[in-house]
Design a protein around this motif. Structure first.
Motif, PDB file in Angstrom:
ATOM      1  N   ASP A 888      34.161  46.713  32.877  1.00 13.13           N
ATOM      2  CA  ASP A 888      34.469  47.969  33.568  1.00 13.13           C
ATOM      3  C   ASP A 888      33.401  49.037  33.372  1.00 13.13           C
ATOM      4  N   GLY A 889      32.339  48.692  32.656  1.00 17.24           N
ATOM      5  CA  GLY A 889      31.192  49.571  32.542  1.00 17.24           C
ATOM      6  C   GLY A 889      31.349  50.724  31.591  1.00 17.24           C
ATOM      7  N   ASN A 890      32.373  50.691  30.714  1.00 14.09           N
ATOM      8  CA  ASN A 890      32.549  51.814  29.778  1.00 14.09           C
ATOM      9  C   ASN A 890      31.805  51.623  28.470  1.00 14.09           C
ATOM     10  N   GLY A 891      31.043  50.513  28.381  1.00 14.61           N
ATOM     11  CA  GLY A 891      30.203  50.298  27.207  1.00 14.61           C
ATOM     12  C   GLY A 891      30.921  49.809  25.982  1.00 14.61           C
ATOM     13  N   GLN A 892      32.182  49.395  26.124  1.00 16.30           N
ATOM     14  CA  GLN A 892      32.919  48.870  24.986  1.00 16.30           C
ATOM     15  C   GLN A 892      33.841  47.757  25.462  1.00 16.30           C
TER      16      GLN A 892
END
Length: 915
Positions: A888-892
């Motif tokens: 989802d591209g939230n970096g986690q």
């Protein structure tokens, strides 16, 4: 017949006689006559001591008491018990009994309560006997539930433990068991008295018996021999077990006993089923003896105290005997620790059926002392007696040794010099010597050798070498000899015969199967003789590691940080191995908090010898972790045995393998870095542990999957099976940076294996990475390597613990030159796959072999056997380090919680017990 002895003294005296050459072997061709050197002339007379327990030494009074602190136990003694257990001890033995806690069911009593948990003979000889417990059933269930346990001293230096119990089927059937230890006794006399306190007859299913779990002790049944796998019933006078150099003998005070033995337990029954009238009392008595001396010594102790059984004494010696150039036979010296086999031919006290079944079958073992002499007491009868030296040619007499009541029979044996293998293990590419292991498998007509105890460098049927050269005495026979050096090298083998004296020379060339650039092979948490259950010296532990190709070795003795670097320096193997201490807080003693390993302790910030007292004094699991973090913030913390019953940390929080998709609720710490999914030979236990590990990941834990041998020994608990490969800036074992390895463990850059090496990249990023990919799929590259003794059958790509794709590999896919299993050399594109990923996920790869294709003999279960139904080794298995995928591209990573109906990933191997 034996040596003529003239007027025989009683069995408790001494006999002085001239030894004549009854049995000898011509070992050298005749040569021109030469006078033998004076120093090797045979002695004309020797004195043999007849068995006697009188006047040899003074003994302290026996003691009894409660264990209030494990530190009060003599150093080196090991108990399967805990604080509040009861002990009996004297100068010869120690016995530990479980405390009474209750908790039995309506159909089975609690196995531990009041049971004899530990049988040891000296601090230098801890063993792995598990349980001796009186019973009233002939099957596999325990029916006597302990109600109380007491201990007290008696007159004449005796001490007693008394356990009162009741039969859970007949609550008014009472059992009182007394364990009496005299001050000069190598064991206890056990008396169980059954009393029917009811007003009715107890008419069925009451059978005076004992329930025994031998653990790692190998039981021996007269007339059948060693029975590691069980499956026999017999009427015998005794049975005994052996672990390393410790013997445990069980024998009724009079008569015989009936034995039913299988792999899990032994039932020993005394007499027939009982019909007990109201108020009636019945008693049965038996010995439980232990010693580092041979079982013949222990059986002699029993015979001398039995009533109405006639016995005589057998004495003798074993010497190395050679033919001099003039043809004369000369004695070179005594042979210590030589096994003497005793087989019955005729016994006047046996009925024809027993005599027929037992005749010329293994009955009893004696061993020679340092002076080459042996002695034992035997029931009156005729016996076939012969030496069985490990690596020498010996005669098999065709006459009977006649044992007469109160008389002494003397016998003399001459055996050959040893048969020897002079070996080298070399790298096939460089020609240089290298560490390695030699495994001896018997060919038809030969027996498996036993070079030494399963905790040494000469261990059972294996030879461990730190420098790739040596000489080993080999029992006469024909063998398949397999040379190995861990999973990165192909094995090589030779078929060799050792049927004449002298030396045989052989060089074994080992070829590297594959390289592992950027990865270090490690085994974390191994035990040494600083652990009470291990007998492996620091030197033997180091040799076992370098022989198996381990490059970083971390110790894991409970309660202390064992430093192996002095042993590495003494052995001169620093180019092959770096060692660092670890500190284990174990769950094997109360209070049960879990099993945690902190490593390496050398990077603790104190700059001094770490003070572990805060860890030792912690009374909660959280307190243990907090103390470890405070002492060594940069160290890694491994959660060991997380789902083991009773002591596993997750189990203590309420985790159930029956509901293996549910982590326990409540507030419990998850502040550890690595999670053990696999230990040693417990391959079947990996399935539920792997599932629990993925549940932890999917609920926000950031843990690294870990596998280690947790080895207590050197044979059947080999160092490095399984092991981990850890990302490292250097491939040089001598230049390893333990602090970097601890850091990479925390980053998840670890792969677990017992043979295959798997390398995985996702979107060209290495294992352990967190990647962001939002287009719904990722590119996966897989490479799998294996040596020629590792068979691979499938590769599973797993998302969040469940396989989404499985690649089946046909047999014969191994590129023996490169050791590459996948992708095939002619189809390199097969190793690049596209995998759909629609939500944050954990991707790993499991490589697995067929359970019917074990990695024997490099990684065996048991000594070689021709029984095709017995599992002979582990199958290949490896789990890659995970790649964390952010979709989802939230970096986690935010993976979904697992479904409640999620099933297990790995198939169970039914022949491999879970714990």
């Amino acid at each position: 017949m034996g040596v003529p002895t003239g007027n025989q003294p009683s069995a408790k005296g001494k006999i002085l006689f001239a030894i004549t050459t009854l049995l000898s072997i011509s070992l050298l061709a005749p040569a021109p006559a030469q006078k033998p050197p004076a120093e090797v002339a045979p002695p004309e007379e020797i004195t043999l001591n007849v068995v006697s327990n009188k006047g040899k030494r003074e003994f302290k009074d026996s003691e009894s008491g409660r264990v209030t602190d494990l530190e009060q136990m003599p150093k080196g003694f090991w108990s399967h018990g805990v604080v509040n257990d009861t002990y009996l001890k004297n100068d010869l033995s120690l016995f530990v009994f479980g405390q009474v806690q209750g908790g039995g069911t309506a159909t089975e009593a609690t196995p531990r309560d009041g049971g004899l948990l530990d049988v040891t003979s000296s601090p230098a000889s801890p063993e792995k006997f598990q349980l001796f417990q009186p019973n009233t059933g002939g099957g596999g269930k325990l029916y006597l539930q302990a109600d109380s346990i007491d201990q007290y001293p008696e007159a004449n230096g005796k001490a007693v433990v008394v356990v009162t119990s009741h039969d859970i089927r007949y609550p008014d059937l009472e059992a009182r068991t007394e364990y009496t230890l005299e001050k000069d006794m190598p064991g206890v006399l056990v008396t169980t008295t059954l009393t029917n306190n009811s007003d009715e007859q107890i008419a069925e299913y009451v059978h005076p018996s004992d329930y025994i779990r031998w653990g790692a002790t190998i039981p021996f049944i007269p007339g059948h021999g060693p029975m590691p796998m069980g499956g026999t019933t017999a009427e015998v006078e005794f049975m005994f077990g052996r672990q390393d150099d410790v013997w445990v003998l069980i024998a009724p005070e009079t008569g015989t006993m009936n034995i039913t033995h299988n792999t899990d337990f032994t039932t020993v029954r005394y007499g027939e089923l009982l019909n007990m009238e109201p108020g009636e009392t019945r008693s049965f008595r038996r010995w439980v003896l232990t010693s580092t001396q041979d079982p013949a010594h222990l059986f002699s102790y029993v015979l001398q105290r039995r009533t109405n059984q006639e016995y005589g004494t057998l004495v003798g010696r074993v010497v190395e005997r050679q033919q001099a150039p003039d043809g004369a036979m000369i004695d070179k010296g005594p042979i210590p620790n030589c096994n003497i086999r005793i087989l019955p031919i005729k016994r006047p006290d046996w009925d024809p059926t027993v005599e027929r079944d037992m005749r010329n079958k293994p009955y009893l073992l004696a061993q020679t002392r340092a002076n080459g002499q042996f002695e034992c007491v035997l029931p009156v009868g005729e016996y076939r007696v012969y030496p069985a030296p490990d690596a020498r040619l010996a005669p098999r007499p065709n006459y009977a040794s006649r044992i007469k009541a109160g008389e002494v029979e003397a016998i003399d044996f001459g055996v050959s010099p040893p048969v020897q293998l002079v070996y080298e293990i070399v790298d096939a590419d460089t020609g240089e010597r290298m560490p390695g292991k030699l495994t001896f498998e018997p060919l038809r007509g030969s027996n498996s050798p036993e070079f030494g105890p399963p905790g040494d460098v000469l261990s059972m049927n294996t030879v461990l070498s730190s420098h790739g050269a040596g000489t080993v005495d080999v029992p006469p026979g024909n063998y398949r000899i397999v040379a190995s050096h861990g999973p990165e090298y192909h094995t090589t083998e030779e078929r060799m015969s050792f049927n004449s004296i002298g030396q045989v020379q052989k060089t074994f060339e080992l070829r590297r199967a594959y390289e592992t650039p950027g990865w270090i092979s490690a085994d974390v948490g191994v035990r040494t003789n600083n652990s009470p259950a291990s007998r492996v010296s620091p030197e033997a532990r180091v040799v076992s590691a370098v022989a198996e190709g381990v490059e970083w070795l971390v110790t894991g003795d409970p309660g202390q940080a064992t430093d192996l670097s002095p042993a590495v320096a003494r052995l001169g193997v620093g180019k092959w191995l770096t060692t660092t201490p670890g500190y284990r807080h174990t769950g094997e003693t109360e209070p049960f908090l879990g099993d945690f390993l902190m490593f390496p302790t050398t990077i603790c910030s104190t700059g001094m010898e770490p003070d572990f007292s805060l860890i030792q004094n912690a009374d909660t699991s959280e307190g243990v972790i907090e103390a470890m973090r405070a002492l060594c913030p940069e160290a890694a913390i491994l959660l060991s045995r997380p789902i083991w019953p009773t002591i596993g940390y997750l189990s203590l929080q309420g985790y159930s393998m029956q509901e293996s998709t549910k982590l326990p609720g409540g507030d419990w710490t998850k502040d550890f870095d690595a999670f053990q999914i696999w230990e040693g030979k417990r391959q079947r236990a990996m399935q539920p542990a792997y599932n629990a590990y993925h549940q932890m990941l999917r609920r926000g834990g950031r843990l690294t999957a870990f596998g280690n041998s947790n080895s207590y020994g050197t044979w059947n608990e080999e160092t490095g099976y399984p092991r981990v490969y850890i990302r490292s800036e250097t491939d040089d074992p001598a230049a390893i940076n333990p602090e970097e390895l601890a850091r990479n463990i925390k980053l998840g850059q670890v792969t677990v294996t017992n043979g295959p090496f798997v390398n995985v990249k996702v979107n060209d990023r290495p294992m352990g990475s967190l990647i962001t990919d939002t287009d719904g799929s990722v590119d996966l590259d897989i490479e799998v390597y294996a040596a020629n003794w590792v068979q691979i059958s499938s590769i599973s790509i797993n998302i969040n613990g469940q396989f989404v794709r499985r690649i089946l590999l046909p047999s014969g896919t191994l590129d023996t030159e490169a050791g590459k299993v996948f992708p095939p050399a002619d189809k390199p594109e097969d190793g690049r796959l596209t995998v759909k990923v629609k939500e944050d996920s954990i991707l790993d790869v499991v490589v697995q072999g067929d359970s019917n294709l074990p990695m024997d003999p490099v990684n065996p279960f048991i000594l070689p056997t021709r029984d095709s139904t017995v599992p002979r080794g582990q199958y290949a298995l490896a789990v890659s380090a995970p790649v964390l995928i952010d979709t989802d591209g939230n970096g986690q990573l935010d993976p979904p919680a697992p479904d409640e109906d999620t099933g297990p990933l790995l198939p169970a191997e039914e022949t491999d017990p879970v714990f």
